[in-house]
Enzyme design. Structure first.
Site, short mmCIF file in Angstrom:
data_model
loop_
_atom_site.label_atom_id
_atom_site.label_comp_id
_atom_site.label_asym_id
_atom_site.label_seq_id
_atom_site.Cartn_x
_atom_site.Cartn_y
_atom_site.Cartn_z
N SER A 91 0.83 -1.20 0.00
CA SER A 91 0.00 0.00 0.00
C SER A 91 0.87 1.25 0.00
O SER A 91 1.73 1.42 0.87
CB SER A 91 -0.91 0.00 1.23
OG SER A 91 -1.53 1.26 1.33
N HIS A 98 -1.50 -1.04 -4.20
CA HIS A 98 -2.76 -0.66 -3.56
C HIS A 98 -2.74 0.85 -3.29
O HIS A 98 -1.81 1.37 -2.65
CB HIS A 98 -2.91 -1.45 -2.25
CG HIS A 98 -4.22 -1.26 -1.57
ND1 HIS A 98 -5.38 -1.90 -1.97
CD2 HIS A 98 -4.58 -0.50 -0.51
CE1 HIS A 98 -6.38 -1.55 -1.19
NE2 HIS A 98 -5.92 -0.69 -0.29
N ASP A 116 -4.80 3.91 -1.64
CA ASP A 116 -5.87 4.26 -0.71
C ASP A 116 -6.32 5.69 -0.91
O ASP A 116 -5.54 6.62 -0.68
CB ASP A 116 -5.37 4.10 0.73
CG ASP A 116 -5.26 2.64 1.12
OD1 ASP A 116 -6.25 1.92 0.96
OD2 ASP A 116 -4.17 2.23 1.57
N MET A 170 -8.70 8.58 0.36
CA MET A 170 -9.49 8.99 1.53
C MET A 170 -9.95 10.43 1.37
O MET A 170 -9.14 11.29 1.00
CB MET A 170 -8.63 8.88 2.79
CG MET A 170 -8.06 7.48 2.99
SD MET A 170 -7.00 7.47 4.42
CE MET A 170 -6.58 5.73 4.47
N HIS A 174 -8.59 1.85 -3.94
CA HIS A 174 -9.54 1.61 -2.84
C HIS A 174 -10.15 2.94 -2.43
O HIS A 174 -9.49 3.76 -1.80
CB HIS A 174 -8.75 0.96 -1.69
CG HIS A 174 -9.55 0.74 -0.45
ND1 HIS A 174 -8.97 0.43 0.77
CD2 HIS A 174 -10.89 0.76 -0.22
CE1 HIS A 174 -9.91 0.28 1.68
NE2 HIS A 174 -11.09 0.48 1.11
N MET A 206 -12.18 5.08 -0.23
CA MET A 206 -12.83 5.27 1.08
C MET A 206 -13.43 6.66 1.03
O MET A 206 -12.93 7.62 1.64
CB MET A 206 -11.78 5.14 2.19
CG MET A 206 -11.34 3.71 2.41
SD MET A 206 -9.76 3.62 3.25
CE MET A 206 -8.68 3.73 1.84
N MET A 234 -12.05 -5.63 5.22
CA MET A 234 -11.19 -4.71 5.97
C MET A 234 -10.86 -5.35 7.31
O MET A 234 -11.76 -5.77 8.05
CB MET A 234 -11.90 -3.36 6.21
CG MET A 234 -12.03 -2.47 4.98
SD MET A 234 -10.48 -2.10 4.13
CE MET A 234 -9.54 -1.26 5.41
N ASP A 251 -7.02 -6.18 4.17
CA ASP A 251 -6.38 -4.87 4.18
C ASP A 251 -6.42 -4.29 5.59
O ASP A 251 -7.49 -4.03 6.13
CB ASP A 251 -7.15 -3.96 3.19
CG ASP A 251 -6.57 -2.58 3.07
OD1 ASP A 251 -5.47 -2.32 3.61
OD2 ASP A 251 -7.21 -1.74 2.41
C1 DX5 Z 1 -6.40 1.52 5.85
C2 DX5 Z 1 -6.02 1.36 4.40
C3 DX5 Z 1 -4.95 0.36 4.20
C4 DX5 Z 1 -3.63 0.74 4.80
C5 DX5 Z 1 -3.05 -0.49 5.40
O1 DX5 Z 1 -7.35 2.51 5.94
O2 DX5 Z 1 -7.15 0.95 3.63
O3 DX5 Z 1 -4.79 0.00 2.84
O4 DX5 Z 1 -2.71 1.26 3.86
O5 DX5 Z 1 -1.90 -0.14 6.08
P1 DX5 Z 1 -1.20 -1.12 7.10
O6 DX5 Z 1 -0.74 -2.31 6.35
O7 DX5 Z 1 -0.07 -0.26 7.61
O8 DX5 Z 1 -2.21 -1.45 8.16
ZN ZN Z 2 -6.84 0.06 1.47
#
Ligand code: DX5
Ligand code: ZN
Length: 236
Positions: A6, A31, A33, A35, A64, A66, A136, A174
């Protein structure tokens, strides 16, 4: 088995360099993320960043979302070069169905994510529509959190549905995924492993990716060997 580092755990001042590092590590997916500061209490980066990373790597871009309003982001992330877009089941059944349809209509892979407090049954109406079911294993928003073990039965349920219904979606995990928790997830049916902190903190990322891949493959094999052969049982 897919290993997906990620970018959230990378140095935000050096995204291109970090993307190159992940690409050279022989990971399978990147990956990403996204947000929005509303669906989760944090802001990461947007389509412009993903677009500028696209020429840097041939890796599968696993986006991904969010985000509370994914409907305004699907086209921009498609144009930025996403290979898969994952949305959240918490948006509600009708919205999810329309969003998955939109993602598929663009020729992209579609993922559906389920947060730890959300019942896995909320994914059930969409199983035929999806390429990836993302369980998750932390509450989304931040990297570096501890794996929530209560999510393991959801992975098991996702695997049972897939087997019983002859479906082919990936089961992705994840959050808090390290060598130990990845093996626990693999034993109950996960095949796609997002890992931020645990992988990117290694100087030798290639070795870390290889080690995680070996661990999950061995975990999966050990389960298969300990189970009776279902075909042999049917013959009796
Ligand atoms: C969390 C994200 C993850 C995050 C995981 O909100 O969706 O993808 O990057 O990070 P680690 O592996 O550090 O928990
Ligand atoms: Zn993620």
């Amino acid at each position: 088995m897919i290993i997906a580092p990620s970018l959230l755990a990378a140095n935000f001042g050096h995204f291109a360099r970090e993307t190159e590092r992940i690409t050279k590590s022989r990971a399978d997916w990147l990956h990403l993320d996204i947000m929005d500061g509303h669906f989760v209490p944090n802001i990461s980066f947007g389509p412009q960043v993903v677009k500028s990373l696209r020429p840097v790597s041939k890796l599968f871009f696993d986006v991904h979302l969010m985000c509370s309003k994914p409907e305004i982001l699907i086209d921009p992330f498609n144009e930025a070069g996403a290979d898969q877009i994952t949305i959240h089941a918490e948006l509600g059944e009708q919205a999810v169905s329309q969003l998955l349809w939109k993602i598929k209509s663009l020729g992209l892979k579609a993922g559906l994510a389920v947060n730890p407090p959300t019942s896995i049954s909320q994914a059930e109406p969409h199983l035929k529509q999806i390429d990836t079911l993302l369980v998750m294993t932390v509450n989304p928003g931040f990297g570096g959190q501890s794996f929530i073990h209560e999510t393991l039965p959801k992975i098991q349920q996702a695997a049972a549905w897939r087997r019983d219904r002859g479906l082919g979606y990936r089961i992705e995990v994840d959050g808090g995924v390290n060598y130990v928790t990845a093996a626990e997830c693999a034993r109950v049916g996960a095949d796609t492993f997002v890992s931020g902190t645990a992988l990117l903190s290694n100087r030798n990322l290639g070795a870390a990716v290889k080690k995680m891949r070996r661990i999950v493959e061995l975990a999966r094999m050990s389960v298969k060997r300990s189970l009776p052969d279902p075909e042999a049982l049917q013959l009796r």
